[in-house]
Design a protein around this motif. Structure first.
Motif, PDB file in Angstrom:
ATOM      1  N   ASN A  38      -6.485  -3.388  -2.236  1.00  0.00           N
ATOM      2  CA  ASN A  38      -6.944  -2.207  -1.483  1.00  0.00           C
ATOM      3  C   ASN A  38      -7.715  -2.645  -0.247  1.00  0.00           C
ATOM      4  OD1 ASN A  38      -5.928  -0.230  -3.172  1.00  0.00           O
ATOM      5  ND2 ASN A  38      -7.651  -0.402  -4.587  1.00  0.00           N
ATOM      6  N   SER A  41       1.877   6.609  -7.248  1.00  0.00           N
ATOM      7  CA  SER A  41       0.705   7.192  -7.901  1.00  0.00           C
ATOM      8  C   SER A  41       0.725   8.720  -7.888  1.00  0.00           C
ATOM      9  CB  SER A  41      -0.579   6.691  -7.217  1.00  0.00           C
ATOM     10  OG  SER A  41      -0.706   5.295  -7.351  1.00  0.00           O
ATOM     11  N   GLN A  42       1.761   9.302  -7.322  1.00  0.00           N
ATOM     12  CA  GLN A  42       1.832  10.759  -7.267  1.00  0.00           C
ATOM     13  C   GLN A  42       2.050  11.352  -8.666  1.00  0.00           C
ATOM     14  OE1 GLN A  42       4.240  12.465  -4.106  1.00  0.00           O
ATOM     15  NE2 GLN A  42       4.274  10.506  -3.023  1.00  0.00           N
ATOM     16  N   LYS A  56       0.827  -1.211   0.000  1.00  0.00           N
ATOM     17  CA  LYS A  56       0.000   0.000   0.000  1.00  0.00           C
ATOM     18  C   LYS A  56       0.857   1.255   0.000  1.00  0.00           C
ATOM     19  CE  LYS A  56      -3.806  -2.407   2.290  1.00  0.00           C
ATOM     20  NZ  LYS A  56      -4.605  -2.589   3.509  1.00  0.00           N
ATOM     21  N   GLY A  57       1.953   1.224   0.725  1.00  0.00           N
ATOM     22  CA  GLY A  57       2.839   2.393   0.759  1.00  0.00           C
ATOM     23  C   GLY A  57       3.440   2.685  -0.608  1.00  0.00           C
ATOM     24  N   VAL A  73       0.822   4.230  -3.057  1.00  0.00           N
ATOM     25  CA  VAL A  73       0.596   5.666  -2.804  1.00  0.00           C
ATOM     26  C   VAL A  73       1.733   6.503  -3.369  1.00  0.00           C
ATOM     27  CG1 VAL A  73       0.438   7.430  -1.008  1.00  0.00           C
ATOM     28  CG2 VAL A  73      -0.842   5.293  -0.776  1.00  0.00           C
ATOM     29  N   ALA A  86      -3.919   4.476 -11.219  1.00  0.00           N
ATOM     30  CA  ALA A  86      -3.802   3.482 -10.156  1.00  0.00           C
ATOM     31  C   ALA A  86      -3.623   2.070 -10.703  1.00  0.00           C
ATOM     32  CB  ALA A  86      -5.032   3.545  -9.252  1.00  0.00           C
TER      33      ALA A  86
END
Length: 398
Positions: free
Chosen positions: A398, A120-121, A113-114, A117, A165
């Motif tokens: 997710n 996806s920036q 998950k990290g 994130v 994503a």
């Protein structure tokens, strides 16, 4: 001169009693057959062992082994268990995998998950790449694997420019799968080798749950319709043999154990494998006492157990049980055990509720052997074969 009537009656009655007693004794003796595959009562020191058969001491040759200890196989579970106890039917592998994957998804998974994130920036600059590297290192991925993964991700982001994503998730799935290496053989030796069973030793430090893991492994194998026998060679921990026998009895698996506390573990292991050969089972799993990797004497003893077993059958698998929460310390344990007994696979327990999923990669890189089984809970069926794709998908869910 005739015999008095009273004396005749006494003689007749005595004869009837003697004949009846003889019939009763014959009946009892006829019923005292040793059950096939079980050991007779232990001999005392004045009752010599029969000649012609090999013992653990004979087999050890140059290894110093204590005199053979009285070893007895557990009675068949249906005879040994309480009348109310019934044989359980373990959950099949597919059911386990689905449930364990769901549990891993719900765990505090900072690795997958990290990364999602961060990648996806809108703008991925050097600071973001530093954060990605830190995330991987904190997840116990290891320096070399972290560098390799970051370099691959940098190159792909530069060329492909993924930002949505789904694109990021697909890219991460491919790179993480490649890093964990799905080509490694993750099967556990459980098929007969010609005229003998497969032999599996289970090793590890104190407190990682080796005995419980063997009990859960027995359930996995029984669910695959394997004929299993357990060897209780952890003779130092109080109640270890009883614990192992209880696990086996729940699924109809017999246990070979010593009747003597503190017995020589090599002798018990030898007798367990011998019983497995005699009874033509598919696989014999030998439990060993926990030992710290820095205790030279105990590690030497572990090597001796393996050598004594191999006087009659090759050890096909040495599984090292590791606690996933120990992180990098687990790598040090793995290295020493591998040097002593040639570890062939890892059983990783307590993988749920931890962000240390990268330990899977680090261990494989350090030893060159695969993670074969993972545990994600305390339940009897919370152990399953490790499937790379399922593990990675759970990390990125997710």
């Amino acid at each position: 001169m005739g015999v008095p009537i009273e004396l005749s009656l006494i003689i007749v009655i005595a004869a009837v009693v003697l004949i009846g007693a003889g019939i009763g004794v014959a009946f009892l003796l006829r019923g005292r057959k040793t059950k096939p595959g079980t050991y007779t009562s232990p001999r005392d020191e004045n009752d010599p062992a029969p000649t012609g058969g090999a013992t653990a001491t004979d087999a050890a040759e140059s290894d110093v082994v204590a005199p053979p200890v009285p070893v007895a196989e557990a009675e068949a579970p249906e005879a040994a268990a309480e009348p109310a106890t019934r044989i359980e039917v373990p959950e099949p592998a597919l059911g386990r995998l689905a449930r364990l994957r769901a549990r891993l998804v719900k765990s505090n998974n900072a690795l997958g998950k990290g990364l999602l994130v961060l990648l996806s920036q809108d703008k991925i600059d050097d600071d973001v790449w530093d954060d990605i590297e830190e995330t991987l290192l904190l997840a116990d991925l290891g320096t070399d694997a972290t560098t390799e993964l970051v370099d691959s991700l940098r190159e792909r982001v530069k060329i492909e420019g993924h930002r949505d994503a789904e694109g990021v998730r697909s890219m991460l799935r491919e790179e993480l799968t490649k890093l964990i290496d799905p080509s490694m053989d993750r099967s556990v030796a459980s098929d007969r080798r010609g005229d003998r069973p497969a032999v599996v030793m289970v090793v590890g430090v104190n407190g990682v749950g080796k005995t419980t893991t063997i009990g859960k492994m027995a359930r996995v194998l029984v669910a695959e319709d394997k004929d299993v026998l357990l060897g209780a060679a952890d003779t130092f921990r109080a109640a270890a043999a009883e614990q192992l026998q209880t696990w086996g009895a729940r699924v109809g698996v017999p246990t070979v154990r010593s009747d003597v506390d503190g017995a020589d573990p090599a002798s018990v292991a030898y007798e367990a494998v011998k019983a497995g050969i005699d009874q033509e089972v598919d696989v014999v799993m030998v439990d060993t006492a926990g030992r710290l990797q820095n205790k030279v004497g105990l590690m030497d003893e572990l090597g001796k157990i393996k050598r004594v077993i191999e006087k009659q059958a090759e050890v096909d698998e040495v599984l090292l049980v590791l606690d996933a929460t120990t992180g990098q310390n687990g790598l040090n344990q793995a290295k020493v055990f591998s040097e002593v007994v040639n570890v062939t696979g890892i059983v990783l327990t307590k993988l749920d509720g931890t962000a240390k999923g990268g330990i899977v990669v680090a261990i494989q890189r350090r030893l060159g052997v695969p993670v074969k089984l993972v545990g994600l809970g305390e339940g009897a069926d919370d152990l399953a074969p490790f499937v790379v794709e399922d593990f990675v998908d759970a990390l990125l869910e997710n």
